[in-house]
Design a protein around this motif. Sequence first.
Motif, short mmCIF file in Angstrom:
data_model
loop_
_atom_site.label_atom_id
_atom_site.label_comp_id
_atom_site.label_asym_id
_atom_site.label_seq_id
_atom_site.Cartn_x
_atom_site.Cartn_y
_atom_site.Cartn_z
N PHE A 72 0.84 -1.20 0.00
CA PHE A 72 0.00 0.00 0.00
C PHE A 72 0.88 1.25 0.00
N THR A 73 0.39 2.30 -0.67
CA THR A 73 1.04 3.61 -0.64
C THR A 73 0.03 4.64 -0.18
N VAL A 99 -0.53 -0.28 13.57
CA VAL A 99 0.67 -1.10 13.44
C VAL A 99 1.90 -0.21 13.52
N SER A 100 3.08 -0.83 13.54
CA SER A 100 4.31 -0.08 13.83
C SER A 100 4.90 0.64 12.62
N ALA A 101 4.37 0.40 11.44
CA ALA A 101 4.91 1.05 10.24
C ALA A 101 4.71 2.56 10.33
N LEU A 106 3.18 0.45 3.11
CA LEU A 106 2.92 -0.66 4.04
C LEU A 106 3.00 -1.95 3.25
N ASP A 107 3.98 -2.81 3.61
CA ASP A 107 4.11 -4.07 2.88
C ASP A 107 3.25 -5.15 3.51
N SER A 108 3.17 -6.29 2.80
CA SER A 108 2.20 -7.32 3.18
C SER A 108 2.61 -8.10 4.42
N SER A 109 3.76 -7.80 5.02
CA SER A 109 4.07 -8.43 6.31
C SER A 109 3.13 -7.93 7.40
N PHE A 110 2.44 -6.81 7.15
CA PHE A 110 1.54 -6.24 8.15
C PHE A 110 0.08 -6.63 7.96
N PHE A 111 -0.27 -7.26 6.82
CA PHE A 111 -1.68 -7.56 6.57
C PHE A 111 -1.83 -8.87 5.82
N GLY A 112 -3.05 -9.37 5.83
CA GLY A 112 -3.38 -10.59 5.10
C GLY A 112 -4.80 -10.54 4.59
N LYS A 113 -5.21 -11.60 3.94
CA LYS A 113 -6.55 -11.68 3.34
C LYS A 113 -7.62 -11.35 4.37
N GLY A 114 -8.55 -10.46 3.97
CA GLY A 114 -9.67 -10.10 4.84
C GLY A 114 -9.41 -8.90 5.72
#
Length: 223
Positions: A72-73, A99-101, A106-114
Amino acid sequence: AWTVGGTTVSATSNTLDSSFFGKGDRVSCTITVNDGTDTDSATSGTSIVENTAPVMGTVTLTPATAYEGDTFTCSGTGSDVDGDSLTYSYAWNVTGTTVSATGNTLDSSFFGKGDTVSCTITADDGTDTDSATSGTSTVENTAPVMGTVTLAPATAYEGDTFTCRGTGSDVDGDSLTYSYAWTVGGTTVSATGDTLDSSFFGKGDTVSCTITADDGTDTDSAT
């Protein structure tokens, strides 16, 4: 008469617009009364022009539709009537939790499906701040990918049984279920398992199988 920062300016009416002063200036006015013969003057107290807070503009989040592995940007700019240079800070919210970002991505280490994702940008002029928040983007399901399908034996004879093998992958980590479709001589037959016995084929027939991987939302097939 108006004095700005200790200097008399050219304004001569009872109002002074902001073209004559800026943040931090000290402003006072003097009124002189004249009865046609004599005059008398009095000067006001001093007013200090305070800082005006910046205004954070619209914040946009891209992509609007995201999948596992995307980044995400968060984008947006502010304005400041004092002409101050603005610095920006970023806060990210994933499914109701900050989150800590702290950067604008924001890269996908912070989020997942749903997960639902939004970002807030704060503009800071060194004295005051203003913030604005983007709309929310939902991380969608990513379809599985069905791998290579192999059919054994490569050469078959009457009485043999074919076995169809292959596995898929899913970046969301979903558990996959598999379904099988068999074609004999260009026609789909009723067998649905991963094996096909010789009751379905004979000498000279061509046999192929298709495996479909299903993650519960989307599918992918290979033959």
